[in-house]
Design an enzyme around this catalytic site. Sequence first.
Site, short mmCIF file in Angstrom:
data_model
loop_
_atom_site.label_atom_id
_atom_site.label_comp_id
_atom_site.label_asym_id
_atom_site.label_seq_id
_atom_site.Cartn_x
_atom_site.Cartn_y
_atom_site.Cartn_z
N TYR A 274 7.64 80.20 -24.05
CA TYR A 274 7.63 79.59 -22.71
C TYR A 274 6.64 80.30 -21.77
O TYR A 274 6.82 80.23 -20.54
CB TYR A 274 9.03 79.62 -22.10
CG TYR A 274 9.95 78.51 -22.60
CD1 TYR A 274 9.64 77.16 -22.36
CD2 TYR A 274 11.12 78.79 -23.28
CE1 TYR A 274 10.48 76.13 -22.79
CE2 TYR A 274 11.98 77.77 -23.71
CZ TYR A 274 11.65 76.45 -23.47
OH TYR A 274 12.49 75.44 -23.89
N ASN B 89 19.72 71.80 -21.05
CA ASN B 89 19.43 70.38 -21.26
C ASN B 89 19.21 69.99 -22.73
O ASN B 89 18.50 69.05 -23.02
CB ASN B 89 18.26 69.94 -20.37
CG ASN B 89 17.00 70.73 -20.65
OD1 ASN B 89 16.98 71.55 -21.54
ND2 ASN B 89 15.95 70.46 -19.89
N HIS C 20 14.42 70.47 -26.59
CA HIS C 20 13.02 70.68 -26.18
C HIS C 20 12.16 69.71 -26.97
O HIS C 20 12.47 69.39 -28.12
CB HIS C 20 12.58 72.11 -26.52
CG HIS C 20 11.08 72.29 -26.45
ND1 HIS C 20 10.43 72.56 -25.26
CD2 HIS C 20 10.12 72.17 -27.40
CE1 HIS C 20 9.13 72.62 -25.50
NE2 HIS C 20 8.91 72.38 -26.79
N GLU D 74 2.94 74.98 -30.63
CA GLU D 74 4.38 75.26 -30.79
C GLU D 74 4.79 75.22 -32.26
O GLU D 74 5.62 76.02 -32.70
CB GLU D 74 5.19 74.26 -29.96
CG GLU D 74 4.98 74.48 -28.46
CD GLU D 74 5.68 73.44 -27.59
OE1 GLU D 74 6.35 72.54 -28.13
OE2 GLU D 74 5.55 73.55 -26.35
P1 ADP Z 1 10.71 69.91 -20.40
O1 ADP Z 1 11.63 70.73 -21.30
O2 ADP Z 1 11.32 68.58 -20.05
O3 ADP Z 1 9.31 69.79 -20.96
P2 ADP Z 1 9.63 71.87 -18.53
O4 ADP Z 1 8.55 72.13 -19.53
O5 ADP Z 1 9.24 71.56 -17.12
O6 ADP Z 1 10.60 70.69 -19.01
O7 ADP Z 1 10.60 73.13 -18.45
C1 ADP Z 1 10.97 73.82 -19.63
C2 ADP Z 1 12.46 74.13 -19.57
O8 ADP Z 1 12.72 75.04 -18.52
C3 ADP Z 1 13.36 72.91 -19.28
O9 ADP Z 1 13.63 72.10 -20.40
C4 ADP Z 1 14.60 73.60 -18.73
O10 ADP Z 1 15.42 74.13 -19.78
C5 ADP Z 1 13.99 74.75 -17.93
N1 ADP Z 1 13.80 74.36 -16.52
C6 ADP Z 1 12.77 73.64 -16.02
N2 ADP Z 1 12.90 73.47 -14.68
C7 ADP Z 1 14.04 74.11 -14.33
C8 ADP Z 1 14.73 74.33 -13.10
N3 ADP Z 1 14.27 73.83 -11.95
N4 ADP Z 1 15.87 75.04 -13.12
C9 ADP Z 1 16.36 75.57 -14.28
N5 ADP Z 1 15.75 75.41 -15.49
C10 ADP Z 1 14.62 74.70 -15.51
MG MG Z 2 7.88 71.26 -21.28
#
Ligand code: ADP
Ligand code: MG
Length: 140
Positions: A51, A114, A117, A128
């Site tokens: 990340y 959530n 990924h 990745e």
């Molecule tokens: P995605 O997983 O939908 O691609 P992102 O790449 O923006 O989303 O973010 C990576 C992960 O970081 C998210 O899946 C989530 O687990 C976490 N995350 C992102 N934004 C937030 C937030 N505002 N608060 C808490 N966790 C977050």
């Molecule tokens: Mg992402």
Amino acid sequence: MAVEKTLSIVKPDGVQNGHIGHVISVFEANGLTIRAAKLAWLTTAQAEGFYAEHKGRGFFGELIEFMTSGPVLLICLEGENAIAKNRELMGATDPAQASDGTIRKLYAESKGRNTVHGSDGGASAARELRYFFAEAFEFC
Ligand code: ADP
Ligand code: MG
């Protein structure tokens, strides 16, 4: 459309709550094939490297703590338009915004916890997959 490969992760909440089977059946029912998969308990260094693009964001510490809180299932998916298809099946990052029937709408507790990924484009999918499947990159 092209045949693509992408990385999916069933995150610690999805594994702990027993959703691996359903997540995989959603992929298979939608034309995505499992090319490689492994259960792993990520170290802090592995999660931080994965990340790295989010380093410095307010949620980074919480994200790393969550992603190292239990085992995850790393999956290499393949299929027509696999990158966008996987993102569509996952639903929006925030489950409150996710469409009905998506994995996150069904199972995600919050923006952070959530469930899944998915790589967000061709370059991130390649990076990745190599990050987690370096030993099997010719297959996935
Ligand atoms: P995605 O997983 O939908 O691609 P992102 O790449 O923006 O989303 O973010 C990576 C992960 O970081 C998210 O899946 C989530 O687990 C976490 N995350 C992102 N934004 C937030 C937030 N505002 N608060 C808490 N966790 C977050
Ligand atoms: Mg992402």
